[in-house]
Scaffold this motif. Sequence first.
Motif, PDB file in Angstrom:
ATOM      1  N   MET A   1      40.025 129.314  66.399  1.00 49.23           N
ATOM      2  CA  MET A   1      39.066 129.367  68.091  1.00 49.23           C
ATOM      3  C   MET A   1      39.497 127.323  68.140  1.00 49.23           C
ATOM      4  SD  MET A   1      35.504 129.136  69.368  1.00 49.23           S
ATOM      5  CE  MET A   1      35.033 130.213  70.129  1.00 49.23           C
ATOM      6  N   ALA A   5      39.142 127.008  73.440  1.00 52.80           N
ATOM      7  CA  ALA A   5      38.179 127.684  73.539  1.00 52.80           C
ATOM      8  C   ALA A   5      36.578 128.126  73.234  1.00 52.80           C
ATOM      9  CB  ALA A   5      38.106 129.196  72.494  1.00 52.80           C
ATOM     10  N   LYS A   6      36.017 126.626  71.862  1.00 54.13           N
ATOM     11  CA  LYS A   6      35.190 126.281  71.821  1.00 54.13           C
ATOM     12  C   LYS A   6      34.290 125.514  72.984  1.00 54.13           C
ATOM     13  CE  LYS A   6      35.348 125.051  67.003  1.00 54.13           C
ATOM     14  NZ  LYS A   6      35.509 123.762  65.990  1.00 54.13           N
ATOM     15  N   GLN A   8      34.554 125.911  76.111  1.00 54.90           N
ATOM     16  CA  GLN A   8      34.416 126.735  76.883  1.00 54.90           C
ATOM     17  C   GLN A   8      33.473 127.504  76.871  1.00 54.90           C
ATOM     18  OE1 GLN A   8      37.437 130.213  77.611  1.00 54.90           O
ATOM     19  NE2 GLN A   8      36.649 131.052  79.469  1.00 54.90           N
ATOM     20  N   HIS A   9      32.659 128.004  75.675  1.00 51.50           N
ATOM     21  CA  HIS A   9      32.161 128.847  75.540  1.00 51.50           C
ATOM     22  C   HIS A   9      30.294 128.213  75.016  1.00 51.50           C
ATOM     23  CE1 HIS A   9      29.575 131.424  73.018  1.00 51.50           C
ATOM     24  NE2 HIS A   9      29.390 130.537  71.978  1.00 51.50           N
ATOM     25  N   HIS A  10      31.365 126.502  75.105  1.00 49.00           N
ATOM     26  CA  HIS A  10      29.691 125.603  75.188  1.00 49.00           C
ATOM     27  C   HIS A  10      29.084 125.582  76.280  1.00 49.00           C
ATOM     28  CE1 HIS A  10      26.817 122.494  74.083  1.00 49.00           C
ATOM     29  NE2 HIS A  10      28.019 121.208  75.294  1.00 49.00           N
ATOM     30  N   GLU A  11      30.377 125.973  77.562  1.00 40.56           N
ATOM     31  CA  GLU A  11      29.707 125.108  78.429  1.00 40.56           C
ATOM     32  C   GLU A  11      28.925 126.711  79.613  1.00 40.56           C
ATOM     33  OE1 GLU A  11      29.820 123.347  82.332  1.00 40.56           O
ATOM     34  OE2 GLU A  11      30.184 122.274  79.745  1.00 40.56           O
ATOM     35  N   GLN A  12      29.852 127.622  78.852  1.00 41.30           N
ATOM     36  CA  GLN A  12      29.089 129.060  79.608  1.00 41.30           C
ATOM     37  C   GLN A  12      27.681 128.905  78.577  1.00 41.30           C
ATOM     38  OE1 GLN A  12      31.728 132.103  78.199  1.00 41.30           O
ATOM     39  NE2 GLN A  12      32.794 131.936  79.948  1.00 41.30           N
ATOM     40  N   ALA A  13      27.294 128.571  77.375  1.00 37.97           N
ATOM     41  CA  ALA A  13      25.772 128.270  77.263  1.00 37.97           C
ATOM     42  C   ALA A  13      25.229 127.912  77.243  1.00 37.97           C
ATOM     43  CB  ALA A  13      26.031 128.429  75.074  1.00 37.97           C
ATOM     44  N   LYS A  16      24.207 129.764  80.807  1.00 42.48           N
ATOM     45  CA  LYS A  16      23.446 130.117  80.932  1.00 42.48           C
ATOM     46  C   LYS A  16      21.806 129.502  80.091  1.00 42.48           C
ATOM     47  CE  LYS A  16      22.398 134.466  78.522  1.00 42.48           C
ATOM     48  NZ  LYS A  16      21.097 134.779  78.399  1.00 42.48           N
TER      49      LYS A  16
END
Length: 58
Positions: A1, A5-6, A8-13, A16
């Motif tokens: 990863m 990508a990390k 982006q995943h952190h920002e989405q989490a 949420k």
Amino acid sequence: MNHSAKKQHHEQARKKHKQDALDHAREAARRGPSKLPIVFLLIGLAAIIALVAVASFR
């Protein structure tokens, strides 16, 4: 990863979690305060009054 990508995943989490917290706060405000503490207080006061009444009539 990769790092992007990390990130982006952190920002989405994060978004949420923030949205879930806001939803919970909105729901809690709509429900209003709980009546349970008042019920416990009234039961406790009634018990104390009953004990004092029983002790005074002995």
